[in-house]
Design a protein around this motif. Sequence first.
Motif, PDB file in Angstrom:
ATOM      1  N   GLY A  97       1.862   3.627  -7.400  1.00 31.93           N
ATOM      2  CA  GLY A  97       2.744   3.893  -8.528  1.00 31.93           C
ATOM      3  C   GLY A  97       3.282   5.307  -8.517  1.00 31.93           C
ATOM      4  O   GLY A  97       4.482   5.541  -8.714  1.00 31.93           O
ATOM      5  N   ARG A  98       2.395   6.293  -8.288  1.00 34.69           N
ATOM      6  CA  ARG A  98       2.823   7.683  -8.274  1.00 34.69           C
ATOM      7  C   ARG A  98       3.788   7.955  -7.128  1.00 34.69           C
ATOM      8  O   ARG A  98       4.792   8.649  -7.291  1.00 34.69           O
ATOM      9  CB  ARG A  98       1.612   8.593  -8.165  1.00 34.69           C
ATOM     10  CG  ARG A  98       1.947  10.090  -8.218  1.00 34.69           C
ATOM     11  CD  ARG A  98       0.710  10.912  -7.954  1.00 34.69           C
ATOM     12  NE  ARG A  98      -0.365  10.565  -8.886  1.00 34.69           N
ATOM     13  CZ  ARG A  98      -1.645  10.895  -8.689  1.00 34.69           C
ATOM     14  NH1 ARG A  98      -2.001  11.533  -7.597  1.00 34.69           N
ATOM     15  NH2 ARG A  98      -2.547  10.557  -9.596  1.00 34.69           N
ATOM     16  N   THR A  99       3.487   7.400  -5.955  1.00 30.33           N
ATOM     17  CA  THR A  99       4.363   7.608  -4.796  1.00 30.33           C
ATOM     18  C   THR A  99       5.751   7.042  -5.060  1.00 30.33           C
ATOM     19  O   THR A  99       6.764   7.675  -4.757  1.00 30.33           O
ATOM     20  CB  THR A  99       3.751   6.946  -3.544  1.00 30.33           C
ATOM     21  OG1 THR A  99       2.456   7.499  -3.299  1.00 30.33           O
ATOM     22  CG2 THR A  99       4.632   7.174  -2.322  1.00 30.33           C
TER      23      THR A  99
ATOM     24  N   LEU B  34       5.524   8.814   6.220  1.00 28.50           N
ATOM     25  CA  LEU B  34       4.628   7.717   6.597  1.00 28.50           C
ATOM     26  C   LEU B  34       4.048   7.042   5.355  1.00 28.50           C
ATOM     27  O   LEU B  34       3.996   5.812   5.265  1.00 28.50           O
ATOM     28  CB  LEU B  34       3.508   8.248   7.491  1.00 28.50           C
ATOM     29  CG  LEU B  34       2.490   7.217   7.981  1.00 28.50           C
ATOM     30  CD1 LEU B  34       3.175   6.138   8.814  1.00 28.50           C
ATOM     31  CD2 LEU B  34       1.377   7.895   8.781  1.00 28.50           C
ATOM     32  N   ARG B  35       3.631   7.856   4.388  1.00 27.14           N
ATOM     33  CA  ARG B  35       3.104   7.301   3.149  1.00 27.14           C
ATOM     34  C   ARG B  35       4.191   6.528   2.394  1.00 27.14           C
ATOM     35  O   ARG B  35       3.944   5.440   1.860  1.00 27.14           O
ATOM     36  CB  ARG B  35       2.562   8.427   2.263  1.00 27.14           C
ATOM     37  CG  ARG B  35       1.249   9.024   2.746  1.00 27.14           C
ATOM     38  CD  ARG B  35       0.890  10.257   1.954  1.00 27.14           C
ATOM     39  NE  ARG B  35      -0.437  10.749   2.290  1.00 27.14           N
ATOM     40  CZ  ARG B  35      -1.546  10.468   1.628  1.00 27.14           C
ATOM     41  NH1 ARG B  35      -1.470   9.696   0.551  1.00 27.14           N
ATOM     42  NH2 ARG B  35      -2.708  10.939   1.996  1.00 27.14           N
ATOM     43  N   LEU B  36       5.371   7.109   2.342  1.00 27.55           N
ATOM     44  CA  LEU B  36       6.484   6.472   1.634  1.00 27.55           C
ATOM     45  C   LEU B  36       6.798   5.108   2.231  1.00 27.55           C
ATOM     46  O   LEU B  36       6.931   4.106   1.516  1.00 27.55           O
ATOM     47  CB  LEU B  36       7.693   7.391   1.695  1.00 27.55           C
ATOM     48  CG  LEU B  36       8.982   7.010   0.957  1.00 27.55           C
ATOM     49  CD1 LEU B  36       9.750   8.282   0.592  1.00 27.55           C
ATOM     50  CD2 LEU B  36       9.883   6.131   1.806  1.00 27.55           C
ATOM     51  N   ARG B  37       6.907   5.053   3.557  1.00 25.33           N
ATOM     52  CA  ARG B  37       7.248   3.792   4.218  1.00 25.33           C
ATOM     53  C   ARG B  37       6.114   2.783   4.118  1.00 25.33           C
ATOM     54  O   ARG B  37       6.343   1.573   4.029  1.00 25.33           O
ATOM     55  CB  ARG B  37       7.611   4.048   5.682  1.00 25.33           C
ATOM     56  CG  ARG B  37       8.960   4.739   5.841  1.00 25.33           C
ATOM     57  CD  ARG B  37       9.353   4.949   7.295  1.00 25.33           C
ATOM     58  NE  ARG B  37       8.571   6.001   7.927  1.00 25.33           N
ATOM     59  CZ  ARG B  37       7.793   5.832   8.994  1.00 25.33           C
ATOM     60  NH1 ARG B  37       7.674   4.628   9.535  1.00 25.33           N
ATOM     61  NH2 ARG B  37       7.134   6.845   9.506  1.00 25.33           N
TER      62      ARG B  37
ATOM     63  N   ALA C 202      -1.554   0.168   1.622  1.00 27.08           N
ATOM     64  CA  ALA C 202      -1.487   1.599   1.317  1.00 27.08           C
ATOM     65  C   ALA C 202      -2.493   1.968   0.230  1.00 27.08           C
ATOM     66  O   ALA C 202      -3.124   3.036   0.281  1.00 27.08           O
ATOM     67  CB  ALA C 202      -0.064   1.964   0.885  1.00 27.08           C
ATOM     68  N   ASP C 203      -2.659   1.081  -0.734  1.00 28.71           N
ATOM     69  CA  ASP C 203      -3.599   1.335  -1.827  1.00 28.71           C
ATOM     70  C   ASP C 203      -5.030   1.384  -1.318  1.00 28.71           C
ATOM     71  O   ASP C 203      -5.838   2.200  -1.780  1.00 28.71           O
ATOM     72  CB  ASP C 203      -3.433   0.244  -2.888  1.00 28.71           C
ATOM     73  CG  ASP C 203      -4.130   0.599  -4.200  1.00 28.71           C
ATOM     74  OD1 ASP C 203      -4.616   1.741  -4.320  1.00 28.71           O
ATOM     75  OD2 ASP C 203      -4.171  -0.256  -5.097  1.00 28.71           O
ATOM     76  N   THR C 204      -5.355   0.534  -0.364  1.00 31.97           N
ATOM     77  CA  THR C 204      -6.726   0.480   0.137  1.00 31.97           C
ATOM     78  C   THR C 204      -7.122   1.741   0.907  1.00 31.97           C
ATOM     79  O   THR C 204      -8.315   2.029   1.034  1.00 31.97           O
ATOM     80  CB  THR C 204      -6.917  -0.741   1.060  1.00 31.97           C
ATOM     81  OG1 THR C 204      -5.978  -0.663   2.143  1.00 31.97           O
ATOM     82  CG2 THR C 204      -6.712  -2.031   0.294  1.00 31.97           C
ATOM     83  N   VAL C 205      -6.137   2.485   1.429  1.00 31.48           N
ATOM     84  CA  VAL C 205      -6.463   3.721   2.152  1.00 31.48           C
ATOM     85  C   VAL C 205      -6.316   4.947   1.254  1.00 31.48           C
ATOM     86  O   VAL C 205      -6.308   6.083   1.738  1.00 31.48           O
ATOM     87  CB  VAL C 205      -5.585   3.877   3.413  1.00 31.48           C
ATOM     88  CG1 VAL C 205      -5.858   2.759   4.392  1.00 31.48           C
ATOM     89  CG2 VAL C 205      -4.106   3.935   3.056  1.00 31.48           C
TER      90      VAL C 205
ATOM     91  N   ILE D 276       1.243  -4.935  -8.572  1.00 30.83           N
ATOM     92  CA  ILE D 276       0.235  -5.066  -9.623  1.00 30.83           C
ATOM     93  C   ILE D 276      -1.123  -4.945  -8.942  1.00 30.83           C
ATOM     94  O   ILE D 276      -1.522  -5.807  -8.141  1.00 30.83           O
ATOM     95  CB  ILE D 276       0.362  -6.415 -10.361  1.00 30.83           C
ATOM     96  CG1 ILE D 276       1.760  -6.550 -10.950  1.00 30.83           C
ATOM     97  CG2 ILE D 276      -0.703  -6.519 -11.448  1.00 30.83           C
ATOM     98  CD1 ILE D 276       2.023  -7.900 -11.587  1.00 30.83           C
ATOM     99  N   LYS D 277      -1.834  -3.881  -9.255  1.00 34.52           N
ATOM    100  CA  LYS D 277      -3.109  -3.625  -8.602  1.00 34.52           C
ATOM    101  C   LYS D 277      -4.139  -4.647  -9.030  1.00 34.52           C
ATOM    102  O   LYS D 277      -4.361  -4.867 -10.211  1.00 34.52           O
ATOM    103  CB  LYS D 277      -3.578  -2.206  -8.957  1.00 34.52           C
ATOM    104  CG  LYS D 277      -4.801  -1.760  -8.135  1.00 34.52           C
ATOM    105  CD  LYS D 277      -5.094  -0.291  -8.365  1.00 34.52           C
ATOM    106  CE  LYS D 277      -6.270   0.158  -7.511  1.00 34.52           C
ATOM    107  NZ  LYS D 277      -6.540   1.617  -7.645  1.00 34.52           N
TER     108      LYS D 277
END
Length: 421
Positions: free
Chosen positions: A305-307, A285-288, A297-300, A419-420
Amino acid sequence: MLESTVVVSWKAPIALGAVTVLSALLFLIAPHDAEAVFRVSSPRDVIQIPEIVLPGIATTWVCLVLLAALTVWSALLVRAKRRVPLWLVIVFAVVFMLGFLTWAAAGASTHVIPLAGLFAGALSLSVPLIFGALSGVISERVGVVNIAIEGQLLAGAFTSAMVSSAIGQAVLGQTVGMIAAAIAGVLVSFVLAAFAIKYFVDQVIVGVVLNVLVLGLTSFLFSQVLAPNASVLNSPPRLERIPIPLLSEIPLIGPTFFRQTIIVYLMYVAVVLVYIGLFHTKWGLRLRAVGEHPQAADTVGINVGRTRFWNVSLGGAIAGLGGSFFTLGSVGAFNKEMTAGLGFIALAAVIFGQWDPIKATLAALLFGFALNLQNTLGVIGSPVPSEFMLMLPYVVTIFAVAGLVGKVRGPAASGKPYIKS
């Protein structure tokens, strides 16, 4: 009230129609009235099934009528704003292949198609394609286009040959060789991930450069290191076939799927684990999520980058392991450019399989069947010109991806650096 619009594509009916027309030209202009013999069982099988004998002209005519009917059906579905189902395409492919093989065998010098050898050889040629396709699915699902599958396969093949040969002992050398191949694939993916994720370099360009780099490096090391010391560094112990009791005795299916080496059984496990992991676990789920909408995904709290980095590395390990099949399970030694573009065919299987591990595996099996078909047609003395047989796998690949794949959408963020803000 808003009306939903169903988007359909005429690609499939047009492609099926083109194949039907070409089949008609082939079967009608150059008919073969001899009988075609399909040998189901091999002499080693416990259960023997009688040979299937089909009349050449009658069978090709029946297949041609069925192909025309399926083509018309697909056109009617699209006209009615309905999608062409996958099963219809599969049935069309089976009917076409039956007609083509009957035509080829009827015009061959031996008139016999060994189905057990055809399917077993197709699976063998599909193994690196499936490993490469799984690598591509994971990478693209997480948002990185993995053009470097070819380089990962080649690095795995080279490393497994050298390490296994140096160790020498069969089981230990093979085990360490496969682990080393996976590590080699990870190292190639590290470079891809670093440039694509950290430095935002175009992923396609990085992948192409990596392929060229690995090709040149392995060719140089082969000439300077492996070739002069072939007995020590390029004579890996080949994997033995391990038949599974009872299952290996099933006619046709048993010799194809259950009389294989350990790396093929690992491939079965990899397909199941990747499918379950992608669609039934928190990891998947995280990957997708990272591959579809990295900002959300970043906001949660997901580190995008690590993923991406570690999942691209996982894909590299899978592709590297697939590369070891060339040297430990198939050829038995490393040769220059031995992957021969299979990494790009694996990438085509990812697209044809719509970024789904099961569908990508089926697509890889189709391409592997096309690769082995040219060998089988050459052995039986088929009237098909040798030039056509050489280009057959690539024709099938282009036809499948360009002709049968309709309007499909890959992961939304695939190929786009994050780019964050």
